[in-house]
Design a protein around this motif. Structure first.
Motif, mmCIF file in Angstrom:
data_model
loop_
_atom_site.group_PDB
_atom_site.id
_atom_site.type_symbol
_atom_site.label_atom_id
_atom_site.label_comp_id
_atom_site.label_asym_id
_atom_site.label_seq_id
_atom_site.Cartn_x
_atom_site.Cartn_y
_atom_site.Cartn_z
ATOM 1 N N GLU A 62 -1.786 0.234 8.605
ATOM 2 C CA GLU A 62 -1.522 1.325 7.569
ATOM 3 C C GLU A 62 -0.413 1.808 8.716
ATOM 4 O O GLU A 62 -0.846 2.504 9.659
ATOM 5 C CB GLU A 62 -1.734 2.024 6.972
ATOM 6 C CG GLU A 62 -2.732 1.758 6.100
ATOM 7 C CD GLU A 62 -2.908 0.244 5.574
ATOM 8 O OE1 GLU A 62 -3.247 -0.318 4.615
ATOM 9 O OE2 GLU A 62 -4.161 0.411 6.660
ATOM 10 N N ASP B 118 0.700 3.284 3.588
ATOM 11 C CA ASP B 118 0.029 3.558 3.507
ATOM 12 C C ASP B 118 0.330 5.163 3.330
ATOM 13 O O ASP B 118 0.185 6.525 3.123
ATOM 14 C CB ASP B 118 -1.427 4.023 4.424
ATOM 15 C CG ASP B 118 -2.413 4.312 3.651
ATOM 16 O OD1 ASP B 118 -2.184 4.486 2.508
ATOM 17 O OD2 ASP B 118 -3.084 4.884 4.290
ATOM 18 N N SER C 267 -8.510 -3.114 4.080
ATOM 19 C CA SER C 267 -7.171 -2.168 4.797
ATOM 20 C C SER C 267 -8.187 -1.122 5.976
ATOM 21 O O SER C 267 -10.026 -1.128 6.114
ATOM 22 C CB SER C 267 -7.219 -1.286 3.701
ATOM 23 O OG SER C 267 -6.384 -1.896 2.692
ATOM 24 N N HIS C 268 -7.414 -1.293 6.582
ATOM 25 C CA HIS C 268 -7.683 0.988 8.049
ATOM 26 C C HIS C 268 -8.926 0.439 8.952
ATOM 27 O O HIS C 268 -9.756 0.877 8.547
ATOM 28 C CB HIS C 268 -7.211 1.459 7.841
ATOM 29 C CG HIS C 268 -7.518 1.610 5.981
ATOM 30 N ND1 HIS C 268 -8.742 2.323 5.770
ATOM 31 C CD2 HIS C 268 -7.124 2.775 5.195
ATOM 32 C CE1 HIS C 268 -8.838 2.973 4.511
ATOM 33 N NE2 HIS C 268 -7.778 2.998 4.505
ATOM 34 N N HIS D 283 0.296 -0.965 -0.032
ATOM 35 C CA HIS D 283 -0.276 -0.013 -0.544
ATOM 36 C C HIS D 283 1.082 1.208 0.605
ATOM 37 O O HIS D 283 0.508 1.952 1.025
ATOM 38 C CB HIS D 283 -0.485 -0.073 1.108
ATOM 39 C CG HIS D 283 -1.399 0.964 1.318
ATOM 40 N ND1 HIS D 283 -2.734 1.009 1.991
ATOM 41 C CD2 HIS D 283 -2.336 1.879 0.557
ATOM 42 C CE1 HIS D 283 -3.802 1.689 1.904
ATOM 43 N NE2 HIS D 283 -3.203 2.607 1.087
ATOM 44 N N HIS E 59 2.072 5.066 -2.167
ATOM 45 C CA HIS E 59 0.732 6.127 -2.403
ATOM 46 C C HIS E 59 1.878 6.703 -3.297
ATOM 47 O O HIS E 59 2.372 7.884 -3.113
ATOM 48 C CB HIS E 59 -0.078 7.262 -1.310
ATOM 49 C CG HIS E 59 -1.538 6.510 -1.336
ATOM 50 N ND1 HIS E 59 -2.383 5.819 -2.358
ATOM 51 C CD2 HIS E 59 -2.416 5.770 -0.212
ATOM 52 C CE1 HIS E 59 -3.173 5.798 -1.567
ATOM 53 N NE2 HIS E 59 -2.633 5.511 -0.579
ATOM 54 N N THR F 79 -12.355 3.055 -3.623
ATOM 55 C CA THR F 79 -12.136 3.826 -1.915
ATOM 56 C C THR F 79 -12.862 4.904 -2.576
ATOM 57 O O THR F 79 -14.034 5.645 -1.351
ATOM 58 C CB THR F 79 -10.662 3.677 -1.881
ATOM 59 O OG1 THR F 79 -10.382 4.673 -3.548
ATOM 60 C CG2 THR F 79 -10.090 2.666 -2.306
ATOM 61 N N LYS G 161 -0.259 2.357 -5.431
ATOM 62 C CA LYS G 161 -1.936 2.497 -5.316
ATOM 63 C C LYS G 161 -1.957 3.998 -5.683
ATOM 64 O O LYS G 161 -1.345 4.662 -5.707
ATOM 65 C CB LYS G 161 -2.444 2.072 -4.103
ATOM 66 C CG LYS G 161 -3.407 2.209 -4.060
ATOM 67 C CD LYS G 161 -4.787 1.532 -2.281
ATOM 68 C CE LYS G 161 -5.913 2.266 -2.722
ATOM 69 N NZ LYS G 161 -6.456 2.342 -0.737
ATOM 70 N N SER H 60 0.738 -2.330 5.954
ATOM 71 C CA SER H 60 1.210 -1.654 4.776
ATOM 72 C C SER H 60 1.827 -0.834 5.720
ATOM 73 O O SER H 60 1.472 0.101 6.700
ATOM 74 C CB SER H 60 0.238 -1.815 3.453
ATOM 75 O OG SER H 60 0.344 -2.978 3.228
#
Length: 296
Positions: free
Chosen positions: A216, A250, A190-191, A18, A20, A107, A50, A248
């Motif tokens: 994250e 993030d 996720s989260h 993950h 960004h 998302t 991502k 991960s």
């Protein structure tokens, strides 16, 4: 920031699912190549780039020349938001068949995300003006839309990861139930305690369906924007077990630290709280490697 030798040793072989990095309409600190290069400080094995807006596998292929000398392998994926046509099986098919590894269901286009972050600049402002449309995966009858089912079938065929995105917990459960019926074993939420609002009991249900719960570490970095107490993360790990957990970063946003620096700080905090090294390795190395099928 130089890695503490003990922490760097534990993190060696890390797989970050993950990241960004850029390009992106949201401001990013660096691109995918630079993110992977920086990962060498802690022996990064692989990462998934991502974007909330586009198919990042095409970025990875376009950067192939620059990535040739980088130790870590970089993979892309696709998030099913309005900028890719929402529940667009054609876009998913192209991404995965070109080497993409992860499909995030809506998302920033999910009803839950829009509810938490209405378009007021609170979830960062894009560098160019864009439109956003809500994307739902279930119809009025509460059943998965045919497009979502077709996408699941493509994910299964390509042995990729299905991620619940930022959807309502009930929608994620419906999606994962359908994935379980298809004997899919690569599911991630996720989260759960950020945006989504999935309580531990609901996460146990998802785990029973075969899902991994991704937390994250960027949210727990004292130099990041959120600064959550690592004790909160320890409680989640103890509640669901490291065998069902993935960590991960993030990170990659322009306003946040580099992922590697966050990894070192938060990993150190978890070890100081008593997390066994073998459990940390499982969550940062073994579980994500399994999800990405790296040892097939």
């Amino acid at each position: 920031m130089s890695p503490r030798p003990a922490i760097a040793s534990v993190l060696d072989g890390l797989v970050d699912m993950h990241v960004h990095s850029g390009p992106s309409p949201f401001p990013r600190r660096f691109d995918h190549v630079e993110a992977a290069q920086d990962g060498a400080r802690i022996g990064l094995r692989a990462m998934v780039a991502k974007s909330h807006h586009h198919n990042t596998q095409m970025d990875v292929l376009a950067m192939k020349g620059r990535l040739a000398g980088v130790a870590a392998t970089v993979y892309g994926g696709i998030a099913l938001n309005s900028t890719v046509g929402g529940l667009n099986v054609h876009a998913v098919r192209m991404c995965l068949r070109m080497g993409g590894k992860v499909v995030w269901f809506p998302t920033i286009s999910s009803g839950r995300h829009i509810e938490c972050h209405p378009e007021d600049g609170a979830f960062p402002t894009t560098t160019v003006p864009l439109t956003l449309e809500r994307i739902d995966i279930v119809g009025e009858d509460g059943a998965l839309k045919p497009e979502a089912i077709e996408i699941l079938d493509e994910i299964k065929e390509q042995e990729a990861v299905v991620n619940g995105g930022h959807m309502y917990p009930a929608s994620i459960r419906t999606l994962f139930q359908a994935a379980r019926e298809r004997v899919m074993k690569r599911m991630v939420v996720s989260h759960p305690d950020f945006v989504i609002g999935a309580e531990p009991d609901l996460c146990r249900e998802l785990v029973e369906l075969g899902a991994f719960v991704e937390h994250e570490i960027g949210m727990y970095d004292p130099e990041g924007n959120m600064k959550w107490d690592p004790k909160r993360l320890m409680t989640w790990i103890e509640t669901l077990g490291p065998e069902h957990t993935v960590l991960s970063s993030d990170f990659g946003q322009a306003a946040n630290p580099k992922p590697v620096d966050a990894w070192m700080r938060v990993a150190g905090a978890l070890l100081d709280l008593g997390l066994p090294e073998k459990d940390l390795r499982r969550m940062v190395r073994d579980n994500p490697a399994h999800l990405l099928n790296l040892d097939a």
